[in-house]
Scaffold this active site. Structure first.
Site, PDB file in Angstrom:
ATOM      1  N   LYS A  66       0.792  -1.235   0.000  1.00 17.23           N
ATOM      2  CA  LYS A  66       0.000   0.000   0.000  1.00 17.23           C
ATOM      3  C   LYS A  66       0.824   1.287   0.000  1.00 17.23           C
ATOM      4  O   LYS A  66       0.377   2.304  -0.522  1.00 17.23           O
ATOM      5  CB  LYS A  66      -0.939   0.020   1.220  1.00 17.23           C
ATOM      6  CG  LYS A  66      -2.148  -0.872   1.098  1.00 17.23           C
ATOM      7  CD  LYS A  66      -3.030  -0.700   2.316  1.00 17.23           C
ATOM      8  CE  LYS A  66      -4.243  -1.580   2.239  1.00 17.23           C
ATOM      9  NZ  LYS A  66      -5.189  -1.334   3.326  1.00 17.23           N
ATOM     10  N   ASP A 102     -10.041   3.263   2.385  1.00 13.84           N
ATOM     11  CA  ASP A 102     -10.183   2.608   3.699  1.00 13.84           C
ATOM     12  C   ASP A 102     -10.830   3.529   4.737  1.00 13.84           C
ATOM     13  O   ASP A 102     -11.730   3.116   5.466  1.00 13.84           O
ATOM     14  CB  ASP A 102      -8.811   2.167   4.234  1.00 13.84           C
ATOM     15  CG  ASP A 102      -8.310   0.893   3.569  1.00 13.84           C
ATOM     16  OD1 ASP A 102      -9.146   0.097   3.116  1.00 13.84           O
ATOM     17  OD2 ASP A 102      -7.078   0.702   3.513  1.00 13.84           O
TER      18      ASP A 102
HETATM   19  P1  NAP Z   1      -0.085  -2.566  10.766  1.00 16.17           P
HETATM   20  O1  NAP Z   1       0.199  -1.338   9.999  1.00 16.17           O
HETATM   21  O2  NAP Z   1       0.900  -3.678  10.755  1.00 16.17           O
HETATM   22  O3  NAP Z   1      -0.356  -2.113  12.312  1.00 16.17           O
HETATM   23  C1  NAP Z   1      -0.555  -3.092  13.299  1.00 16.17           C
HETATM   24  C2  NAP Z   1      -0.979  -2.434  14.603  1.00 16.17           C
HETATM   25  O4  NAP Z   1      -1.305  -3.499  15.527  1.00 16.17           O
HETATM   26  C3  NAP Z   1       0.106  -1.601  15.275  1.00 16.17           C
HETATM   27  O5  NAP Z   1      -0.491  -0.581  16.008  1.00 16.17           O
HETATM   28  C4  NAP Z   1       0.745  -2.631  16.215  1.00 16.17           C
HETATM   29  O6  NAP Z   1       1.384  -2.058  17.341  1.00 16.17           O
HETATM   30  C5  NAP Z   1      -0.468  -3.390  16.681  1.00 16.17           C
HETATM   31  N1  NAP Z   1      -0.133  -4.730  17.157  1.00 16.17           N
HETATM   32  C6  NAP Z   1       0.219  -5.801  16.410  1.00 16.17           C
HETATM   33  N2  NAP Z   1       0.448  -6.876  17.206  1.00 16.17           N
HETATM   34  C7  NAP Z   1       0.255  -6.444  18.486  1.00 16.17           C
HETATM   35  C8  NAP Z   1       0.325  -7.082  19.752  1.00 16.17           C
HETATM   36  N3  NAP Z   1       0.647  -8.362  19.869  1.00 16.17           N
HETATM   37  N4  NAP Z   1       0.046  -6.353  20.854  1.00 16.17           N
HETATM   38  C9  NAP Z   1      -0.306  -5.038  20.746  1.00 16.17           C
HETATM   39  N5  NAP Z   1      -0.399  -4.373  19.580  1.00 16.17           N
HETATM   40  C10 NAP Z   1      -0.113  -5.072  18.450  1.00 16.17           C
HETATM   41  O7  NAP Z   1      -1.457  -3.244  10.304  1.00 16.17           O
HETATM   42  P2  NAP Z   1      -2.745  -2.486   9.712  1.00 16.17           P
HETATM   43  O8  NAP Z   1      -2.674  -2.508   8.231  1.00 16.17           O
HETATM   44  O9  NAP Z   1      -2.891  -1.213  10.436  1.00 16.17           O
HETATM   45  O10 NAP Z   1      -3.934  -3.510  10.115  1.00 16.17           O
HETATM   46  C11 NAP Z   1      -4.331  -3.645  11.468  1.00 16.17           C
HETATM   47  C12 NAP Z   1      -5.601  -4.485  11.566  1.00 16.17           C
HETATM   48  O11 NAP Z   1      -6.673  -3.840  10.878  1.00 16.17           O
HETATM   49  C13 NAP Z   1      -5.493  -5.888  10.964  1.00 16.17           C
HETATM   50  O12 NAP Z   1      -6.146  -6.795  11.825  1.00 16.17           O
HETATM   51  C14 NAP Z   1      -6.241  -5.770   9.665  1.00 16.17           C
HETATM   52  O13 NAP Z   1      -6.817  -7.017   9.257  1.00 16.17           O
HETATM   53  C15 NAP Z   1      -7.334  -4.784  10.032  1.00 16.17           C
HETATM   54  N6  NAP Z   1      -7.854  -4.073   8.857  1.00 16.17           N
HETATM   55  C16 NAP Z   1      -9.172  -4.256   8.539  1.00 16.17           C
HETATM   56  C17 NAP Z   1      -9.701  -3.607   7.438  1.00 16.17           C
HETATM   57  C18 NAP Z   1     -11.151  -3.818   7.075  1.00 16.17           C
HETATM   58  O14 NAP Z   1     -11.530  -3.536   5.923  1.00 16.17           O
HETATM   59  N7  NAP Z   1     -11.990  -4.243   8.006  1.00 16.17           N
HETATM   60  C19 NAP Z   1      -8.904  -2.763   6.653  1.00 16.17           C
HETATM   61  C20 NAP Z   1      -7.564  -2.572   7.014  1.00 16.17           C
HETATM   62  C21 NAP Z   1      -7.054  -3.245   8.123  1.00 16.17           C
HETATM   63  P3  NAP Z   1       2.966  -1.703  17.298  1.00 16.17           P
HETATM   64  O15 NAP Z   1       3.052  -0.372  16.621  1.00 16.17           O
HETATM   65  O16 NAP Z   1       3.347  -1.666  18.729  1.00 16.17           O
HETATM   66  O17 NAP Z   1       3.644  -2.804  16.528  1.00 16.17           O
END
Ligand code: NAP
Length: 279
Positions: A66, A102
């Protein structure tokens, strides 16, 4: 001629986008198909050139491309630039413009459970890509305040700083502080992957101090009801899973590609069907 749309990501094997988009096209009587392309990071530039070469009408972009994809496009829409990521590419005669649906997709989903956003005090848990899209879209609606809490605290501060010149107050806090002050928030949004299958018993935050009647929203849609949402429901909160956001971001991509906003109900039905089958 049949139009071709697609998804660039890796892995894409379990993506529900192809079936969701094909369902929408059928309902729109649009002669089109949608294919998921598994693109390795070192092939992304070639894949984007392929969009032009093959005359693919539009693509969605997902993890891990992305951000990286932006440098291969001809133009980036203002909203996508603010979010810092593109999830939708429109191809007009070989000229590629990137958008991000998004954030607005999330807002459309949130507004099915929230009356308005103006008076709301919103807690966003997480500071990754999804948080950035959601906060950018929320800030545009000027809620009372937005507080960001994240496991890595510096990332919450960096994200809050990016919104320092918006009309809404966007501040960083810590997970432990917001847990104590949870009753101050009318909307709580989990944007982290904590609680996602297979780690379904994990929860990003304690809801001990949750105020009844508040909204708890999780971007995760697998499982449909995370442990966070289950507990929120038990505490008489309104809950929202990530299906609505997923469907709405896809519908907004279709609008960019065709000029028509599709009927989201059949899209949502087919996504729920897939998720229930994979249980
Ligand atoms: P990302 O950029 O990798 O960010 C991940 C986030 O989760 C960061 O804030 C990270 O914290 C936190 N995290 C990960 N593992 C953790 C743990 N064990 N304990 C505490 N915090 C943790 O991912 P993203 O693209 O933002 O996506 C995040 C979520 O949103 C995913 O589950 C994804 O499937 C969902 N999502 C859904 C949609 C939808 O259409 N419904 C769209 C986009 C994303 P740190 O900064 O501390 O690593």
């Amino acid at each position: 001629m049949k139009k071709v749309f697609g998804l660039l990501g890796s892995p894409v094997g379990h993506s529900m986008s192809p079936v969701m988009h094909k369902t929408a096209y059928k309902r729109m009587n649009l002669e089109a198909t949608y294919e998921a392309f598994d693109v390795a990071p070192d092939q992304l530039e070639n894949a984007v050139k392929g969009i032009r070469a093959l005359g693919i009408s539009g693509c969605n972009v997902t993890i891990p491309h992305k951000v990286e994809v932006m440098k291969y496009l001809d133009e980036i829409d203002e909203e996508a630039r603010q979010i810092g990521a593109v999830n939708t590419i429109v191809n007009v005669d070989g000229y590629l413009k990137g958008f991000n649906t998004d954030g607005r997709g999330y807002i459309q989903s949130l507004l099915t459970v929230a009356q308005n956003l103006l008076d709301q005090s919103i807690l966003v848990i997480g500071a990754g890509g999804a948080a950035r899209a959601v906060i950018a879209a929320l800030a545009a609606h000027q809620p009372h305040k937005i507080v960001i809490a994240n496991r890595t605290e510096e990332k919450a501060q960096t994200l809050a700083d990016m919104f320092s010149d918006t009309k809404t107050s966007v501040q960083a806090s810590t997970i432990s502080k917001v847990e104590e002050q949870l009753e101050d928030f009318s909307i709580i949004i989990n944007t982290t992957s904590v609680g996602m299958s297979p780690h379904v018993s994990d929860q990003p935050i304690s809801l001990e101090n949750l105020a009844a009647g508040s909204i708890v929203s999780d971007l995760i849609y697998n499982p449909l009801e995370t442990t966070l949402l289950k507990e929120a429901k038990e505490k008489k909160a309104h809950t929202l899973n990530g299906v609505g956001m997923f469907v709405q971001q896809g519908a907004l991509s279709i609008e960019h590609w065709t000029g028509h906003y599709p009927d989201v109900l059949p899209m949502q039905e087919v996504v729920l069907d897939q998720l229930n089958k994979s249980k």
